[in-house]
Design a protein around this motif. Structure first.
Motif, PDB file in Angstrom:
ATOM      1  N   PHE A   1     -66.209 147.704  89.008  1.00 21.69           N
ATOM      2  CA  PHE A   1     -65.872 149.127  88.971  1.00 21.69           C
ATOM      3  C   PHE A   1     -64.673 149.440  88.077  1.00 21.69           C
ATOM      4  CE2 PHE A   1     -67.532 148.265  93.340  1.00 21.69           C
ATOM      5  CZ  PHE A   1     -68.797 148.786  93.147  1.00 21.69           C
ATOM      6  N   TRP A   2     -64.148 148.458  87.343  1.00 19.88           N
ATOM      7  CA  TRP A   2     -63.062 148.714  86.396  1.00 19.88           C
ATOM      8  C   TRP A   2     -63.639 149.029  85.013  1.00 19.88           C
ATOM      9  CZ3 TRP A   2     -57.853 145.739  86.485  1.00 19.88           C
ATOM     10  CH2 TRP A   2     -57.313 145.742  87.790  1.00 19.88           C
ATOM     11  N   GLU A   3     -62.953 149.915  84.306  1.00 23.09           N
ATOM     12  CA  GLU A   3     -63.289 150.240  82.924  1.00 23.09           C
ATOM     13  C   GLU A   3     -61.996 150.438  82.140  1.00 23.09           C
ATOM     14  OE1 GLU A   3     -65.710 153.714  82.806  1.00 23.09           O
ATOM     15  OE2 GLU A   3     -67.224 152.930  84.195  1.00 23.09           O
ATOM     16  N   GLN A   4     -62.072 150.232  80.826  1.00 27.43           N
ATOM     17  CA  GLN A   4     -60.906 150.423  79.964  1.00 27.43           C
ATOM     18  C   GLN A   4     -61.258 151.335  78.801  1.00 27.43           C
ATOM     19  OE1 GLN A   4     -59.602 146.949  77.783  1.00 27.43           O
ATOM     20  NE2 GLN A   4     -57.445 147.566  77.852  1.00 27.43           N
TER      21      GLN A   4
ATOM     22  N   GLY B   1     -56.021 153.299  78.730  1.00 26.70           N
ATOM     23  CA  GLY B   1     -55.689 152.358  79.787  1.00 26.70           C
ATOM     24  C   GLY B   1     -56.877 151.987  80.648  1.00 26.70           C
ATOM     25  N   TRP B   2     -56.572 151.436  81.821  1.00 26.51           N
ATOM     26  CA  TRP B   2     -57.583 150.964  82.756  1.00 26.51           C
ATOM     27  C   TRP B   2     -57.823 151.994  83.856  1.00 26.51           C
ATOM     28  CZ3 TRP B   2     -60.729 146.772  82.555  1.00 26.51           C
ATOM     29  CH2 TRP B   2     -60.413 145.769  81.629  1.00 26.51           C
ATOM     30  N   TYR B   3     -59.096 152.106  84.236  1.00 33.80           N
ATOM     31  CA  TYR B   3     -59.530 153.019  85.284  1.00 33.80           C
ATOM     32  C   TYR B   3     -60.505 152.286  86.206  1.00 33.80           C
ATOM     33  CZ  TYR B   3     -57.683 156.579  82.141  1.00 33.80           C
ATOM     34  OH  TYR B   3     -56.866 157.318  81.337  1.00 33.80           O
ATOM     35  N   ARG B   4     -60.685 152.853  87.403  1.00 34.75           N
ATOM     36  CA  ARG B   4     -61.706 152.325  88.301  1.00 34.75           C
ATOM     37  C   ARG B   4     -62.481 153.483  88.916  1.00 34.75           C
ATOM     38  NH1 ARG B   4     -60.192 151.925  93.972  1.00 34.75           N
ATOM     39  NH2 ARG B   4     -61.709 150.252  94.170  1.00 34.75           N
ATOM     40  N   THR B   5     -63.742 153.220  89.201  1.00 38.67           N
ATOM     41  CA  THR B   5     -64.562 154.200  89.911  1.00 38.67           C
ATOM     42  C   THR B   5     -64.343 154.004  91.403  1.00 38.67           C
ATOM     43  OG1 THR B   5     -66.211 154.189  88.170  1.00 38.67           O
ATOM     44  CG2 THR B   5     -66.879 155.061  90.293  1.00 38.67           C
ATOM     45  N   GLU B   6     -64.048 155.076  92.090  1.00 35.92           N
ATOM     46  CA  GLU B   6     -63.703 155.026  93.510  1.00 35.92           C
ATOM     47  C   GLU B   6     -64.501 156.097  94.237  1.00 35.92           C
ATOM     48  OE1 GLU B   6     -59.618 156.304  95.285  1.00 35.92           O
ATOM     49  OE2 GLU B   6     -59.394 154.227  94.598  1.00 35.92           O
TER      50      GLU B   6
ATOM     51  N   LEU C   1     -53.799 142.578  86.094  1.00 33.08           N
ATOM     52  CA  LEU C   1     -53.884 143.021  84.703  1.00 33.08           C
ATOM     53  C   LEU C   1     -53.202 142.035  83.752  1.00 33.08           C
ATOM     54  CD1 LEU C   1     -53.292 146.862  85.122  1.00 33.08           C
ATOM     55  CD2 LEU C   1     -55.295 145.794  84.048  1.00 33.08           C
ATOM     56  N   GLU C   2     -52.175 141.368  84.219  1.00 30.22           N
ATOM     57  CA  GLU C   2     -51.513 140.355  83.389  1.00 30.22           C
ATOM     58  C   GLU C   2     -52.454 139.190  83.119  1.00 30.22           C
ATOM     59  OE1 GLU C   2     -47.945 139.217  85.393  1.00 30.22           O
ATOM     60  OE2 GLU C   2     -47.123 141.254  85.418  1.00 30.22           O
ATOM     61  N   PHE C   3     -53.227 138.823  84.112  1.00 29.59           N
ATOM     62  CA  PHE C   3     -54.237 137.768  83.958  1.00 29.59           C
ATOM     63  C   PHE C   3     -55.282 138.177  82.929  1.00 29.59           C
ATOM     64  CE2 PHE C   3     -58.494 136.432  85.675  1.00 29.59           C
ATOM     65  CZ  PHE C   3     -58.408 135.064  85.403  1.00 29.59           C
ATOM     66  N   ILE C   4     -55.752 139.419  83.005  1.00 27.21           N
ATOM     67  CA  ILE C   4     -56.736 139.904  82.030  1.00 27.21           C
ATOM     68  C   ILE C   4     -56.131 139.904  80.632  1.00 27.21           C
ATOM     69  CG2 ILE C   4     -58.099 141.906  81.319  1.00 27.21           C
ATOM     70  CD1 ILE C   4     -58.369 142.647  84.276  1.00 27.21           C
ATOM     71  N   ALA C   5     -54.879 140.384  80.513  1.00 28.16           N
ATOM     72  CA  ALA C   5     -54.226 140.467  79.206  1.00 28.16           C
ATOM     73  C   ALA C   5     -54.002 139.093  78.587  1.00 28.16           C
ATOM     74  CB  ALA C   5     -52.896 141.201  79.346  1.00 28.16           C
ATOM     75  N   ASP C   6     -53.882 138.070  79.424  1.00 28.76           N
ATOM     76  CA  ASP C   6     -53.689 136.704  78.932  1.00 28.76           C
ATOM     77  C   ASP C   6     -55.019 135.980  78.747  1.00 28.76           C
ATOM     78  OD1 ASP C   6     -51.882 134.689  78.063  1.00 28.76           O
ATOM     79  OD2 ASP C   6     -52.076 133.662  79.992  1.00 28.76           O
ATOM     80  N   ASP C   7     -56.096 136.750  78.603  1.00 29.70           N
ATOM     81  CA  ASP C   7     -57.442 136.213  78.358  1.00 29.70           C
ATOM     82  C   ASP C   7     -57.922 135.330  79.506  1.00 29.70           C
ATOM     83  OD1 ASP C   7     -59.797 135.999  76.865  1.00 29.70           O
ATOM     84  OD2 ASP C   7     -59.160 134.141  75.891  1.00 29.70           O
ATOM     85  N   GLY C   8     -57.567 135.722  80.746  1.00 30.61           N
ATOM     86  CA  GLY C   8     -57.990 134.935  81.901  1.00 30.61           C
ATOM     87  C   GLY C   8     -59.491 134.817  82.036  1.00 30.61           C
ATOM     88  N   TYR C   9     -60.224 135.845  81.570  1.00 30.42           N
ATOM     89  CA  TYR C   9     -61.678 135.795  81.661  1.00 30.42           C
ATOM     90  C   TYR C   9     -62.304 134.993  80.521  1.00 30.42           C
ATOM     91  CZ  TYR C   9     -62.083 139.032  85.577  1.00 30.42           C
ATOM     92  OH  TYR C   9     -62.027 139.603  86.826  1.00 30.42           O
ATOM     93  N   GLY C  10     -61.509 134.636  79.518  1.00 32.51           N
ATOM     94  CA  GLY C  10     -62.050 133.891  78.394  1.00 32.51           C
ATOM     95  C   GLY C  10     -61.661 132.429  78.363  1.00 32.51           C
ATOM     96  N   ARG C  11     -60.871 131.985  79.332  1.00 27.05           N
ATOM     97  CA  ARG C  11     -60.334 130.617  79.321  1.00 27.05           C
ATOM     98  C   ARG C  11     -61.065 129.772  80.361  1.00 27.05           C
ATOM     99  NH1 ARG C  11     -53.995 131.734  79.752  1.00 27.05           N
ATOM    100  NH2 ARG C  11     -54.002 129.457  80.075  1.00 27.05           N
ATOM    101  N   GLU C  12     -62.009 128.997  79.907  1.00 25.85           N
ATOM    102  CA  GLU C  12     -62.851 128.212  80.805  1.00 25.85           C
ATOM    103  C   GLU C  12     -62.042 127.268  81.672  1.00 25.85           C
ATOM    104  OE1 GLU C  12     -66.781 125.230  80.561  1.00 25.85           O
ATOM    105  OE2 GLU C  12     -65.993 126.194  78.739  1.00 25.85           O
TER     106      GLU C  12
END
Length: 438
Positions: free
Chosen positions: A258-261, A265-270, A226-237
């Protein structure tokens, strides 16, 4: 029971053990296929997966081919369906178009095959021919069925509709320090030449060498990810490889599958239930490229396959390699999260009894761990007993995963067992841990 004990069982006791493994696999298959109605069983829940009814009859067909016809020399039960259940003739997305056995026919077929297969086992002398030596082919079929049980569980994760599976929650974690373990440079024995049920790509045992490196004591957790996501890990090429960024862009990756926000907060389908993200659980349903990008964000890397196995098996006190991180005793509920006993990864620190001699935890079970290695054969590899198990997959298209997951059965979960998949795959129960050079 230890691996050595298994290899030294009397013929009678070995037959009983093999029957136990076959029966356990069938019980899991029955749970996964009887928990849905016939329409659900015949439906394709994702083009990545077969209909569950295909897996069911395929399991029976492999058992018939190897145990009833080959070892037993018996008349075929259904020779007319061999091509329908040949995984190499029909890709998964096309299987619903085939004239498959319906659910009732499939259940009847696998029961007929099992009755004959157990009769063959009851009469078998488990020595001589390499195919039956120490029960290899019977164990191979049990492992094959359990591997399909894991695949079917992944199909359940992809299906829509109300939950149909349940389990006890995994054990709670004790307080832990998520630090690194230093692995000393040098050689160790990798692979196996002695496990009677090891598959061809695990063989042969050989000397492998590493430099000194650090490896994380635990798999990467949801909280860390989650720290990676919060630091824009998915947006940093710059964090992604060129191939990874192309896939990220094409697939629209923004979080593990399977994650959603929402605002809370964050949830996952299980398996049909929506649950809050547990920050202490290992992250699961991430592809290789996501793991690689996270590693770069942390200033680390994924371990090689050799590094993973050394961390899991090497005992510096005796300078030997163990069958499992904790020793030679087979897995049990105190050492690893296996066998679909819990339908989620356990929080880190939940299995102190499963640690390796170097102090690395949860290497077996919970989540398959991506390594940086391509799936290639060991020196002296010999395809056995058929090319389509490993040989046809070797090459740079596939990355190796190690360790098993909560969905993996103990009969498969050796420290030498090698799994592989395309680096884009996320529907599998995949996570990772990190390493770094020293």
């Amino acid at each position: 029971m230890t691996v050595t004990d298994t290899a030294e069982l009397s013929n009678e006791n070995l037959r009983a053990r093999l029957a136990q493994e076959l029966t356990a696999a069938r019980a899991r298959t029955a749970l996964l296929t009887e928990s849905v109605d016939d329409a659900d069983l015949a439906a394709q829940h994702s083009p990545l997966m077969s209909p569950l009814v295909w897996d069911l009859a395929h399991i029976g067909n492999q058992e018939e081919l190897w145990l009833v016809r080959d070892v037993g020399g018996r008349e075929p039960v259904r020779s007319d369906i061999d091509s329908l259940y040949d995984a190499f003739q029909h890709p998964r997305r096309s299987r619903p178009t085939l004239p498959l056995l319906d659910p009732a026919q499939s259940r009847q077929y696998v029961q007929q095959v099992r009755t004959k297969a157990l009769d063959v086992l009851d009469q078998a002398v488990l020595q001589g021919d390499p195919l039956i030596e120490r029960g290899f082919v019977f164990a191979m079929i049990a492992q094959h069925e359990q591997q399909h049980c894991e695949t079917m569980l992944a199909t359940h994760q992809l299906r829509s509709g109300p939950p149909v599976l349940s389990s006890a929650p995994p054990p709670a974690a004790a307080p832990v320090v998520a630090d690194e373990v230093i692995v000393p440079a040098g050689e160790f024995e990798m692979g196996t030449s002695t496990h009677p049920w090891a598959l061809d790509n695990e063989r042969q045992a050989h000397r492998a060498s590493t430099g000194t490196y650090a490896i994380d004591r635990y798999p990467t957790t949801n909280g860390e990810y989650l720290e990676f996501i919060a630091d824009d890990g998915y947006g940093r090429e710059e964090l992604w490889s060129a191939e990874g960024w192309r896939h990220h862009t094409k697939a629209g990756l923004t979080a593990p599958q399977f994650w959603e926000q929402d605002a809370s907060g964050w949830y996952r389908t299980e398996f049909g239930r929506v649950v809050p993200i547990d920050p202490a659980q290992p992250v699961v349903h991430v592809c290789y490229y996501e793991a690689q990008a996270y590693a770069r964000w942390r200033g680390k890397r994924l371990p090689t396959e050799i590094e993973w196995e050394k961390a899991a098996r090497f005992d510096p006190g005796s300078n030997t390699s163990r069958a499992y991180p904790w020793g030679h005793d087979e897995p049990d509920a105190t050492r690893a999260n296996l066998g679909q006993r819990h339908l989620a990864p356990a929080p880190i620190g939940a299995y102190p009894g499963g640690a390796s001699p170097l102090g690395v935890h949860q290497l077996i079970g919970d989540v398959w761990e991506w390594t940086s290695s391509d799936f290639v054969p060991y020196s002296g590899f010999r395809a056995y007993p058929y090319d389509e198990y490993s040989l046809v997959f070797f090459g740079s298209d596939y990355k190796v995963l190690r360790g098993g997951s909560f969905a993996t059965d103990p009969v498969v979960a050796r420290s030498t067992f090698r799994n592989w998949d395309y680096p884009i795959r996320r529907q599998i129960f995949s996570g990772f841990r990190l390493a770094r050079d020293l």
